[in-house]
Design a protein around this motif. Structure first.
Motif, short mmCIF file in Angstrom:
data_model
loop_
_atom_site.label_atom_id
_atom_site.label_comp_id
_atom_site.label_asym_id
_atom_site.label_seq_id
_atom_site.Cartn_x
_atom_site.Cartn_y
_atom_site.Cartn_z
N GLN A 209 0.86 -1.11 -0.08
CA GLN A 209 -0.04 -0.03 -0.04
C GLN A 209 0.96 1.21 -0.04
OE1 GLN A 209 -0.89 -2.23 2.78
NE2 GLN A 209 -2.95 -3.13 1.85
N LEU A 210 1.95 1.19 0.76
CA LEU A 210 2.98 2.46 0.72
C LEU A 210 3.63 2.59 -0.49
CD1 LEU A 210 4.56 1.92 4.20
CD2 LEU A 210 2.79 3.71 3.70
N VAL A 211 3.99 1.34 -1.25
CA VAL A 211 4.47 1.66 -2.58
C VAL A 211 3.34 2.48 -3.71
CG1 VAL A 211 5.40 0.24 -4.74
CG2 VAL A 211 6.22 -0.20 -2.19
N ILE A 212 2.56 1.69 -3.48
CA ILE A 212 1.22 2.52 -4.40
C ILE A 212 0.90 3.80 -4.13
CG2 ILE A 212 -1.37 2.24 -4.89
CD1 ILE A 212 -0.81 -0.85 -4.64
N ILE A 213 1.07 4.23 -2.63
CA ILE A 213 0.81 5.40 -2.36
C ILE A 213 1.83 6.34 -3.16
CG2 ILE A 213 0.39 7.37 -0.55
CD1 ILE A 213 -0.94 4.96 1.06
N ALA A 214 3.10 5.85 -3.13
CA ALA A 214 4.42 6.74 -3.34
C ALA A 214 4.41 6.71 -4.75
CB ALA A 214 5.52 5.98 -2.92
N VAL A 215 3.90 5.83 -5.44
CA VAL A 215 3.88 5.78 -6.93
C VAL A 215 2.80 6.95 -7.55
CG1 VAL A 215 3.22 4.43 -9.30
CG2 VAL A 215 4.82 3.54 -7.51
N ILE A 216 1.54 6.87 -6.58
CA ILE A 216 0.51 7.97 -7.09
C ILE A 216 1.25 9.37 -6.92
CG2 ILE A 216 -1.59 8.70 -6.42
CD1 ILE A 216 -2.44 5.77 -6.15
N VAL A 217 1.80 9.43 -5.71
CA VAL A 217 2.45 10.80 -5.52
C VAL A 217 3.15 11.47 -6.40
CG1 VAL A 217 3.68 12.05 -3.58
CG2 VAL A 217 1.95 10.67 -2.80
N LEU B 243 3.80 10.37 -9.71
CA LEU B 243 3.04 10.71 -10.62
C LEU B 243 2.10 12.07 -10.75
CD1 LEU B 243 1.27 7.14 -11.59
CD2 LEU B 243 3.07 8.41 -12.97
N LEU B 244 1.58 12.31 -9.60
CA LEU B 244 0.72 13.78 -9.44
C LEU B 244 1.77 14.76 -9.50
CD1 LEU B 244 -1.85 12.85 -6.75
CD2 LEU B 244 -2.15 13.27 -9.40
N PHE B 245 2.61 14.76 -8.58
CA PHE B 245 3.58 15.90 -8.23
C PHE B 245 5.03 16.01 -9.35
CE2 PHE B 245 1.25 15.45 -4.19
CZ PHE B 245 0.83 16.61 -4.43
N GLY B 246 5.28 14.97 -9.37
CA GLY B 246 6.56 14.73 -10.20
C GLY B 246 7.71 14.81 -9.35
N THR B 247 8.77 14.27 -10.09
CA THR B 247 10.10 14.26 -9.06
C THR B 247 10.81 15.47 -9.00
OG1 THR B 247 11.44 13.75 -11.23
CG2 THR B 247 10.63 11.96 -9.95
N LYS B 248 10.71 16.42 -9.83
CA LYS B 248 11.39 17.78 -9.64
C LYS B 248 10.76 18.48 -8.43
CE LYS B 248 12.89 21.82 -12.06
NZ LYS B 248 12.77 22.52 -13.47
N LYS B 249 9.38 18.40 -8.47
CA LYS B 249 8.72 19.38 -7.32
C LYS B 249 8.70 18.58 -6.14
CE LYS B 249 4.61 21.65 -7.97
NZ LYS B 249 3.18 21.91 -8.39
#
Length: 89
Positions: A8-16, A18-24
């Motif tokens: 569940q933590l991995v899925i939440i991290a992937v969604i975050v 995807l939403l914000f991007g690595t640069k942000k």
């Protein structure tokens, strides 16, 4: 059943990501780190100021005690000399 698992933590991290991007997220992490550093330095400065205030007040107290004791010593020596003068006369 009620706890959050690794998947569940991995899925939440992937969604975050995807939403914000690595640069942000990288900028957000840097901002958070600098805020924590600033907070720690402010606390350190406050402790140093409190210590210096306590030291200066302790020095003032010791100086005033020394002044009071020297004034008392002078007053007693004056009284002793007056007593000697009275005894000689």
């Amino acid at each position: 059943m009620g706890g959050i698992g690794i998947w569940q933590l991995v899925i939440i991290a992937v969604i975050v990501v995807l939403l914000f991007g690595t640069k942000k997220l990288r900028n957000l992490g840097g901002d958070l780190g600098s805020a924590i550093k600033g907070f720690k330095s402010a606390i350190g400065e406050e402790k140093e100021q409190n210590n210096s205030v306590e030291k200066s007040s302790a020095e003032k107290n010791s100086d005033s005690l020394a002044d009071n004791s020297s004034s008392a010593a002078e007053a007693s020596s004056k009284a002793t000399s007056k007593t000697k003068e009275t005894d000689q006369a």
